[in-house]
Enzyme design. Sequence first.
Site, PDB file in Angstrom:
ATOM      1  N   ARG A 193       7.806  18.425   4.502  1.00  0.00           N
ATOM      2  CA  ARG A 193       8.486  17.257   3.926  1.00  0.00           C
ATOM      3  C   ARG A 193       9.830  17.631   3.305  1.00  0.00           C
ATOM      4  NH1 ARG A 193       3.715  18.555   2.528  1.00  0.00           N
ATOM      5  NH2 ARG A 193       1.892  17.394   3.261  1.00  0.00           N
ATOM      6  N   LYS A 236       4.338   3.198   6.365  1.00  0.00           N
ATOM      7  CA  LYS A 236       3.498   3.379   5.177  1.00  0.00           C
ATOM      8  C   LYS A 236       4.310   3.845   3.978  1.00  0.00           C
ATOM      9  CE  LYS A 236       0.476   5.428   2.341  1.00  0.00           C
ATOM     10  NZ  LYS A 236       0.776   6.438   1.310  1.00  0.00           N
ATOM     11  N   PRO A 253       0.898  -0.971   1.184  1.00  0.00           N
ATOM     12  CA  PRO A 253       0.796   0.264   1.963  1.00  0.00           C
ATOM     13  C   PRO A 253      -0.594   0.393   2.586  1.00  0.00           C
ATOM     14  CG  PRO A 253       1.656   0.682  -0.252  1.00  0.00           C
ATOM     15  CD  PRO A 253       1.187  -0.726  -0.231  1.00  0.00           C
ATOM     16  N   ASP A 255      -2.816   2.928   4.058  1.00  0.00           N
ATOM     17  CA  ASP A 255      -3.084   4.332   4.319  1.00  0.00           C
ATOM     18  C   ASP A 255      -4.397   4.434   5.095  1.00  0.00           C
ATOM     19  OD1 ASP A 255      -5.036   3.737   2.587  1.00  0.00           O
ATOM     20  OD2 ASP A 255      -4.489   5.173   1.061  1.00  0.00           O
ATOM     21  N   HIS A 257      -7.260   5.094   4.082  1.00  0.00           N
ATOM     22  CA  HIS A 257      -8.377   4.435   3.405  1.00  0.00           C
ATOM     23  C   HIS A 257      -8.319   2.924   3.574  1.00  0.00           C
ATOM     24  CE1 HIS A 257      -9.259   8.271   1.657  1.00  0.00           C
ATOM     25  NE2 HIS A 257      -8.138   8.301   0.962  1.00  0.00           N
ATOM     26  N   GLN A 299      -4.195  -4.315  -3.329  1.00  0.00           N
ATOM     27  CA  GLN A 299      -4.343  -3.100  -2.522  1.00  0.00           C
ATOM     28  C   GLN A 299      -4.662  -1.900  -3.398  1.00  0.00           C
ATOM     29  OE1 GLN A 299      -2.641   0.733  -1.818  1.00  0.00           O
ATOM     30  NE2 GLN A 299      -1.513  -0.820  -2.944  1.00  0.00           N
TER      31      GLN A 299
END
Length: 315
Positions: A193, A236, A253, A255, A257, A299
């Site tokens: 990253r 995301k 977002p 993700d 999950h 969320q």
Amino acid sequence: MHRAGAPGLSRSGKPPESVISLNWSDIPQNRLNIPLTLTSGQCFRWEQTPEGEWYGAVGNSLVRLKPEEAGFWWETYPEPGRWDLIHRYFALDVDLEGLYAQWRRREPRIAPSLRRWAGLRILRQEAQEAFFAFHCATCNTVVKITRSVRALAQRYGEPICDLNGKTFYRFPDVKRLSDASERALREDLWGFRAPRVIASARHLRMQEPGWLESLRERPYREAHAELMRLEGIGAKVADCICLFALWHDEATPIDTHLWKIAVELYRPDLRGRSLTPALYQSAADLFRDRFGAYAGWAQQYLFLDALNAGRTYTT
DNA sequence: TTTTTGCCTCTGG
DNA sequence: CCAGAGGCAAAA
């Protein structure tokens, strides 16, 4: 909308010796759960002392908090008494109870999460800090994101002030980050990253000053599209930035999950499918249809279920 | 459009 | 020791 009475400055009863100099706010834990909110994976630089106090940088100020059930003690440094900072940071203008009632009507299955995480809020964070912090979130863990973001702030950030022999830092500005060395970031565990952070810093530096903050005034969809143009920012991460940095409360977002939760609740036919851009869009729209203008807040409750199954948080 | 693969590094099975 | 972690982009 809730308003904090006398702007959090009222004192109640006799403060304990240790907090004698702090201000008191009577906003109870079920309307703002500070420990829960600060550890819910939306911010990464708050520290808790053994005495149950929290210290964190908000912009160029240091904020000190001591939560209790009926309210919380607070102070700001170096300029004291900045209730406005705290009021905005914790989005205290937002009526949580009203949101809960609305969400329960639309989706009764969210009720247990609302009980479990009562008082959880989405923070109004400084744009740049959240922007860069969520570059770190790709394929990572909260523990490691925390280490990376703190290391970055110490390495390149300006000191705010010292307290109890500890120095607190601002989040680094874009100039410092655009000149940062990839090797240093990799030492701070940013891994693959690292180049994305530097590239994004250079992109921001080429824009007009305040460009990132100006996305707060644009419609959510436009802000999201603008962010997606940057190298290394996908749907995301762009939604994380929209929600946490740009205060677009409808950004949701999705993700890994949330994708599983969306499948479980609404689209069992998609079980096992990988999250393509098209499916990402439909899942996010689905949550927005269900939960409305504050879908991003909803969320976060569902996200905490998945992130921390089994944990409940009262104080 | 979708799936696959590599990418840093740490943690939990 | 391997799989997965709050993904992304390039390639097929």
